[in-house]
Design an enzyme around this catalytic site. Structure first.
Site, PDB file in Angstrom:
ATOM      1  N   ALA A   1      -3.439   7.618  -5.436  1.00 49.59           N
ATOM      2  CA  ALA A   1      -2.134   7.157  -5.338  1.00 49.59           C
ATOM      3  C   ALA A   1      -2.117   5.805  -5.829  1.00 49.59           C
ATOM      4  O   ALA A   1      -2.140   5.045  -4.928  1.00 49.59           O
ATOM      5  CB  ALA A   1      -1.303   7.335  -4.035  1.00 49.59           C
TER       6      ALA A   1
ATOM      7  N   GLY B   1       0.843  -1.226   0.101  1.00 47.81           N
ATOM      8  CA  GLY B   1      -0.155   0.168  -0.079  1.00 47.81           C
ATOM      9  C   GLY B   1       0.773   1.058   0.027  1.00 47.81           C
ATOM     10  O   GLY B   1       2.266   1.208  -0.170  1.00 47.81           O
ATOM     11  N   ASN B   2       0.131   2.469   0.040  1.00 49.00           N
ATOM     12  CA  ASN B   2       0.861   3.752   0.242  1.00 49.00           C
ATOM     13  C   ASN B   2       0.256   4.487   1.151  1.00 49.00           C
ATOM     14  O   ASN B   2      -0.678   4.251   1.635  1.00 49.00           O
ATOM     15  CB  ASN B   2       1.327   4.183  -1.078  1.00 49.00           C
ATOM     16  CG  ASN B   2      -0.002   4.620  -1.759  1.00 49.00           C
ATOM     17  OD1 ASN B   2      -0.654   5.496  -1.109  1.00 49.00           O
ATOM     18  ND2 ASN B   2      -0.610   4.002  -2.649  1.00 49.00           N
ATOM     19  N   ARG B   3       1.047   5.503   1.522  1.00 48.15           N
ATOM     20  CA  ARG B   3       0.518   6.495   2.776  1.00 48.15           C
ATOM     21  C   ARG B   3      -0.704   7.606   2.339  1.00 48.15           C
ATOM     22  O   ARG B   3      -0.675   8.361   3.065  1.00 48.15           O
ATOM     23  CB  ARG B   3       1.771   7.233   3.242  1.00 48.15           C
ATOM     24  CG  ARG B   3       2.447   6.072   4.128  1.00 48.15           C
ATOM     25  CD  ARG B   3       3.922   6.697   4.536  1.00 48.15           C
ATOM     26  NE  ARG B   3       3.936   7.933   5.088  1.00 48.15           N
ATOM     27  CZ  ARG B   3       5.113   8.366   5.364  1.00 48.15           C
ATOM     28  NH1 ARG B   3       6.456   7.845   5.096  1.00 48.15           N
ATOM     29  NH2 ARG B   3       5.208   9.770   5.891  1.00 48.15           N
ATOM     30  N   SER B   4      -1.116   7.578   1.079  1.00 44.02           N
ATOM     31  CA  SER B   4      -2.126   8.561   0.973  1.00 44.02           C
ATOM     32  C   SER B   4      -3.215   8.415   1.720  1.00 44.02           C
ATOM     33  O   SER B   4      -3.911   7.449   1.935  1.00 44.02           O
ATOM     34  CB  SER B   4      -2.581   8.215  -0.648  1.00 44.02           C
ATOM     35  OG  SER B   4      -3.479   8.945  -0.870  1.00 44.02           O
TER      36      SER B   4
END
Ligand code: CTP
Length: 214
Positions: free
Chosen positions: A94, A28-31
């Site tokens: 993102a 995942g990512n931090r968006s």
């Protein structure tokens, strides 16, 4: 003065995507999704018919917005295309650039000292819209960069055939993924404009002013 967007259909994507590795793990990512949700809220307040395609986020649906929840980049791609035709697409999500080649059916057990997860490129929603017969008239992409904002943004404008790239510098306090505030530099083929630093809710309105100026 803020222009009305009544009669326009606007598709907004927001948040991260989660790419599953096995039944309990994902990439995942931090968006946080805040920028995209703010854009969707502002567009709905101005009378637009708004579809918000949201990755996994903890945010309330803005009033008057039709929300479609998705998890992966592939699901987001399908949901955005299912929302066409539209007058504009604002791609604040993102989206993962890579996804594991296969999702393991069972939880991966630890073995050696290293782990390699082979990934493949995801389909690019923005670029596919840019080349599609139903291309929305206004296509807006986002870019999170740590350096050379202008160079990368202008490259994305051409490569993905979009009308605007809203670029923000990440890795600095007071802007970026997890912040309430942001600062954007918006690029289009023959111009650019800096917005903020300001609350994402305020920036969202300024971005719409720019995108729907004529
Ligand atoms: N995007 C998309 N579909 C993807 C990947 C990205 O629509 N599969 C969109 C995002 O929503 C965002 C923009 O493309 O609007 C970001 O561009 P991208 O090239 O992914 O940015 P970076 O990952 O920062 O680019 P690079 O890998 O070249 O640094």
């Amino acid at each position: 003065m803020t222009a009305t967007l009544a009669g326009l259909r606007i598709v907004v994507s927001a948040g991260p995507t989660y790419e599953d590795i096995d039944p309990v793990r994902f990439l995942g990512n931090r968006s946080s999704g805040r920028m995209g949700f703010a854009v969707a809220a502002a567009a709905a307040r101005r009378g637009a018919d708004v579809v918000l395609v949201a990755g996994p986020v903890h945010l309330e649906t803005p009033p008057g917005v039709q929300r479609v929840d998705v998890r992966s980049a592939a699901q987001m791609h399908a949901a955005v295309f299912a929302a066409l035709p539209a007058d504009a697409y604002i791609g604040a999500a993102a989206v993962a650039d890579y996804t594991p080649r296969a999702v393991a059916a069972d939880k991966l057990k630890k073995r050696g000292d290293t782990l390699v997860v082979e990934c493949v490129r995801t389909a690019d929603i923005l670029a596919d819209l840019g080349a599609h017969a139903l291309r929305p008239r206004r296509l807006v992409g986002f870019a999170a960069e740590t350096g050379d904002l202008a160079g990368y943004a202008r490259d994305k404008l051409v490569r993905k055939r979009v009308d605007f790239i809203a670029a923000n510098r990440v890795g600095q306090p007071g802007s970026g993924f997890e912040s309430e505030d942001n600062a954007l530099t918006v690029y289009w083929p023959d111009g650019e404009c800096s917005l903020g630093p300001a609350a994402k809710t305020l920036l969202a309105g300024q971005l719409l002013d720019l995108v729907f100026a004529n």
